[in-house]
Structure formats: C-alpha cells, structure tokens
Motif scaffolding. Structure first.
Motif: not given
Lengths: 502, 169
Positions: A298-322
């Motif tokens: 779960p810790e690895a999943a948590n961190n990988a998902s946090a990095a994953g949220t940067l895809v929509p953030l940087l490519a689309l400007g859409l934030p999906t987590t706080a």
C-alpha cells in the motif's frame, strides 16, 4: 530526452540541490506532525517558496511534496490513527508491526518502498506525460470542457462516501470561484473592492486545511495523549527484503494508473494492493497482526499514485487530489499558465520539475532513514503548541500574500466553513477543485462557444468529448444501479446529476 | 462544554437542518446576485449570469435534498484524525475563544504589526488550547513572530509591514 537532461542540469546545481534538501527536510518535519497531512503541509509551506526564483521554488516544492508524503506515513505507523484516507491501510498493518516491536522495519519498508515506487513512477511520468500532452494539445475547447466536467464529476461522485455531500462541497467551491470581476461585472463581491480579483486560492486552501482543522481539533482535542511507539534506526533483514520487493512493484503497478486517471485518488489502489498482498502472501495469518507486505504494497501504491496524479495535472491542468490541487495553485503562483499548453510553453519548467522529483525522492531516502528517530520525537510536541503553531503559520501565510487584514478575515470565515464541513462530514477536496476549476470551466465554455458562434451543439462535436460524456453516463448508470440495490438516504436523485452533466 | 452529542442523541441530526438552511440561503443569494447582472458584451457567448444561475439553483436544490435526507435519518460522518476524540461533545468554549483570538489578530494587525499580533496569536491560542505556562507561551510566541518577521524580511525578501514597531525592528 535532451529536455530531461536539461532538467537534471537545473536540478543538480549545488544551489538547487540545497533547495531540494531544504524542501525535503521542511516537508518531512511539517508532514510528520500529527494532524498535518501532505496537502496541509504544501498549503502551509507554499508562501515560503514564492520568494525564491521559479526553478528553485519548483525544486524546493518537489522536495516538500515527497517529504510531506513520507512524513505522513511515519505518523500513521507510529501513531495508530491515519492522517488521511490514503494511509488508512498503512496505519492498520504498520501500527501493528510497530506494536510488535518492528517499527524500524515498518518505517524502512515504507521509506524504501516509497522510494522504489516513486522512482519507477517518475520514470513512467517522463514517458507518459509528453505523449498525453501531445494528444491533449490537439483537442479543442469542447473536449477540454468535457474533461474538466469529468474531473469535477469524478472527484465529487466517485470518491467519498456520500454523493450528496460531495456535490454540496463542489457547488460551494464553484460559488466561491464565482467571486470577482473576471467577466467584467462584479459577481458576489458584496460591493467590496478587495474582492474584485476573487479570493486567493492560497487563502482558501490554508483556511480549509489549516484553520478548519485546527478549530475542529480544538473542539475535540484528545485529553489523554496517544501512545507513541519509540523507534530506532530503520533497518530490514534479508527476509524482510525478500518479502517486500514484490509488493513494492505490485503496489506501483496499481498506484500509477489509478493516479493518472482523471478520477484518480490513492484510496482504491492502496486497498487493491492490500487485498492482493493478503491473497498472495505466504503468511496470510500475519495480516491484521502486522504483516510487512501489508505496509510495503500500500505504501508503494500510495506513492506511485501520487506521482500518477501529475499526469493529468501537468498535461491537462486538472488536479484530482488535494495535494495536486495545491500544486496547481503553486504553479499558477509562479506565474505559469497551467493547462494543455503548459508542456509546450514551459518545457524547461516541466522537465525541471520532473527531474527534481527524482532528485527529491533520492534525497528523501538518504536524509530521512537516518533521521527517523528524530522525526519520531516531533510526535511528542505538546498539542497546544502544535495547533497554536498551525494557526500562527496559517495566518502568516495568508497575510504574506497581500499584507491585507481583510485576507485574514476571509481566512477566518472560510476556516469556520472548514470547521462545519468537518462537523457535517462534507469532503474538502471537491470544494477546492471547484474553486480552481470553476473559472477555467467558464473560460473553456466561452472559448468553445466563441468559435462556434454560440452554437451549443459544438460541445458534443468532438469524438473525445462524446467519449467523455459516455463515460460519465456509464458512471451514472453504475451509481444508479448501486443506489437501487442498496437504497439509502445518501444518494442524490437524478435531476441533480443532470445539472452537473451539462 | 455542551451536551454530549454521541450515544444519547436522537436519530435525526437537527443541526443538519441549519446546514441545509445555509445552503438554501447561500444559493438564494447567488441567484439574487446573478439576477442583478447585466447582459454581457457581444463577444461573451456565455452570459455572466449563466454559471451563477446554475450554481445558485444547485445549492438551493442540494439544501432541500439535505433537509429531506436529514428528515429520513441521514447522519453525517464527522471527520476523524490523529488528535481527535469524537467520543466527547463539541467543546464550544475552546473554539469560540480561538475564534476570538483570530478576530483580535485581524483587528490589531494593521496597527500593531505582525511582530506583536503574531506573538499574541500564538500565546493566546496556546493558552486557550490548554497550555498552563503563559510566560513560556509568550516567549515562544515572540520568538516565532519576530523570527518569522526577520525571516521573511531578510531571508525571503518579503517586507511584512512592521506596524507600530516601524523603525524598531
């Protein structure tokens, strides 16, 4: 590739390395404090980064980001209550391990697992983000509008337990986002000229995360102190390594794709990872009593998902987590136009950030493993000082934006709102995302209709837009079915959803 | 201290009606504000009042839905946290006093400056939250506020107004 190397060159200058190290230390120190999760850490430390140059600020920010996340998981392992939903699982097994005298191993597998997941996920980011961005820039306003509606909808309705409360938060956020004179006329300014530019998102974020939380805790302060487990130097035996590395990789595989979806979130992948590890483990009997796999995955999943949220953030400007929402605010604060063109307009910036994420991740491991016992001491900070300090730094942060006492008044009003949101179980995330995306939504709609000269059918004239609306319709149907099977008062009747879907 | 809200509470969370009313009022105000807006310029295909009408109407509808849900026995899940003990009732006194401290900060900051009000803010909050040694609280507060003033001024180049201490700091 050249861009990436340039990014590393920026990130690896001695000055910027120093900023990265400073960011990691600050982020961990604040993140490890109980009651302060990664999002609040970022919100509180954001003003500090504004004053250094843009590239140093971003590098420092990357450090704060990873530091805050790591600090959060330390807290959940050593105290038995999680700071936020994505570390619920870590808290379950991690705290059991700690109680069984294996705190050092729990911290080590969390830290090294975060490092492994973070590194792999960052490399995936390097590959995926430019490709997504290449596709996204070819999209027109109608598709972009549809994607934004999807992000709002997903964050509101898919995550969280009560849909009704999610929508309440979302529309409150949209209402706050209306404030200002962006359309040429004053909307919801109460005749107050200081509101003409709208409400600063930093103030909104700090108010909801910091003031709201401090007031909420003040109302329910635990009178007897929590049991804190003493910890020495984190280390792992050969057997622990053997049991950890596969969960790390599987957790990463779950986390990154979920994070990268517009409906991201770290809860689902951590739960999935936990369930998988429990099934595959050779020691299923240890689960629930402190199984190292249950922390590693779960810790690895948590961190990988946090990095994953940067895809929509940087490519689309859409934030999906706080956390991503605050990051978007930060990028805007540094003067960058976020959205599909960010990668093209500021490749140096984006690659600088992507490179510094890698650097920060490595620094985190080097600096924090030896310092874990010190961080654990921070958990003993007297609670009056901790929350007085939160109020102090929140006020300082909000005040330092414009030096207006008025901003502090808004801070208090929204802080009280944050208090009542916690009282009534209304999630904070949809509100923040609503404040950020509301004005952008209006902009995209305006652009789309300008091009089509007012013809509304343009909104579903692009294939991507049609697909996105189709996905939303599917989600709605699924939710409606789930609602029919288990009728409960928390479900929103359909007319509400149609309104959102427009 | 107020009455405990936990086991003995009735099935309906009456306070939620207050939230529902707030939503209806807020939505109503958004609608009222939108009604006062004029047509946009020719190059504004989306009228300035379009989105406010949608948002205002949605807030009103959500308020009504929340009231209905409350009447049908819907109860909120109050947020938990590391330092939160939900088994006791809401400590209204502490929250009220904290809000007062924050209000005092807002009222005084323009006159006295951050270096003074920040210290008072910290010390006041710490005392309200249960710290017993107010001399130490004040000392920590002064160290924090003056330190942060210099930190921002010298370290970050952000000139926080000094207020009454202008020329002293």
């Amino acid at each position: 590739m050249d861009l990436l190397l340039d990014g590393f060159q920026t990130a690896l200058t001695p000055e910027n390395l120093l900023f990265a190290a400073l960011g990691v230390l600050l982020g961990t120190a604040v993140g490890v404090l109980p009651g302060i999760g990664p999002a609040m850490t970022l919100a509180l430390l954001l003003p500090v980064t504004y004053s250094v140059g843009a590239d140093s600020a971003i590098i420092m920010f990357a450090g704060i980001y990873y530091g805050g996340m790591y600090g959060g998981s330390t807290t959940s392992i050593l105290l038995n209550t999680p700071g936020e939903s994505s570390s619920v699982i870590t808290a379950i097994e991690g705290n059991k391990m700690a109680k069984a005298g294996r705190a050092a191993q729990a911290l080590a597998t969390a830290a090294i697992g975060s490092f492994v997941a973070g590194s792999i996920a960052t490399v995936l980011l390097w590959i995926v983000t430019p490709q997504v961005a290449d596709i996204v820039v070819t999209l027109g306003s109608p598709s972009y509008f549809a994607l934004m509606v999807l992000a709002l909808f997903a964050v509101t309705a898919v995550l969280g337990s009560s849909k009704l409360r999610g929508f309440i938060a979302l529309f409150l956020g949209l209402a706050i986002g209306l404030v200002g004179t962006s359309t040429g006329q004053a909307r919801l300014t109460f005749g107050e000229p200081l509101l003409a530019d709208g409400i600063d998102i930093v103030v909104v974020a700090v108010a909801l995360f910091a003031i709201g939380e401090a007031l909420w805790v003040a109302a329910h302060l635990r009178r007897k102190p929590l049991e804190i487990i003493p910890v020495g130097q984190p280390w792992m035996s050969r057997a622990d390594w053997g049991r950890s590395w596969k969960p790390w990789l599987r957790g990463t595989a779950y986390g990154f794709p979920f994070g990268a979806l517009p409906a991201g979130g770290a809860e689902l992948p951590t739960f999935l990872s936990y369930a998988t590890e429990k099934k595959l483990s050779k020691h299923p009997e240890e689960f629930g009593k402190g199984a190292i796999e249950g922390v590693a995955g779960p810790e690895a999943a948590n961190n990988a998902s946090a990095a994953g949220t940067l895809v929509p953030l940087l490519a689309l400007g859409l934030p999906t987590t706080a956390t991503a929402a605050i990051m978007l605010v930060a990028l805007q604060g540094y003067g960058f136009q976020t959205g599909p063109t960010l990668m093209d307009d500021h490749p140096d910036l984006v690659w600088g950030l992507l490179a510094s994420l890698f650097v920060a991740n490595a620094l985190l491991l080097v600096l924090n493993l030896p310092m874990a016992p010190l961080w654990a001491k921070l958990l003993r900070i007297p609670r009056p000082y901790l929350y007085a300090g939160i109020l102090f730094f929140a006020s300082l942060g909000a005040y330092s934006v414009n030096f207006q006492a008025f901003d502090l008044a808004i801070l208090l009003v929204l802080g009280v709102l944050g208090f009542f949101m916690r009282r009534f179980g209304i999630p904070v995330l949809p509100l923040i995302i609503g404040v950020i995306l509301g004005p952008k939504l209006e902009d995209q709609l305006t652009t789309a209709l300008k091009i089509s000269e007012g013809d509304v059918s343009t909104l579903w004239s692009e294939p991507v837009a049609v697909v996105v609306y189709g996905v939303m319709a599917l989600l709605l149907t699924a939710m409606a079915f789930a609602g029919l099977r288990k009728p409960s008062a928390g479900n929103v009747p359909t007319e509400e959803k149609e309104m959102v879907e427009r | 201290m107020t009455a405990p809200t936990t086991p003995s509470t009735p099935l309906v969370d009456k306070a939620q009606y207050g939230l529902a009313a707030f939503l209806v009022l807020a939505g109503g105000y958004v609608l009222l504000d939108a009604a006062g807006l004029e047509d946009g310029f020719a190059d504004q295909p989306v009228q300035p009042y379009t989105l406010p009408y949608v948002v205002g109407a949605a807030l009103v509808v959500l308020g009504i839905l929340l009231a209905v849900a409350t009447a049908r026995g819907d109860r909120p899940e109050a947020e938990e946290g590391e330092d939160i003990d939900l088994t006791q009732g809401t400590d209204v006194r502490t929250v009220g006093l904290l809000a007062l401290v924050l209000v005092a900060n807002i009222a005084l900051i323009d006159v006295l400056g951050w270096a003074i009000t920040g210290a008072l803010l910290f010390a006041g909050s710490a005392v309200v939250l249960g710290s017993r040694s107010w001399v130490r609280d004040l000392a920590v507060g002064v160290a924090l506020s003056v330190g942060s003033w210099y930190g921002f001024y010298v370290g970050l180049g952000i000139p926080i107004p000094a207020g009454i201490l202008d020329g002293v700091l």
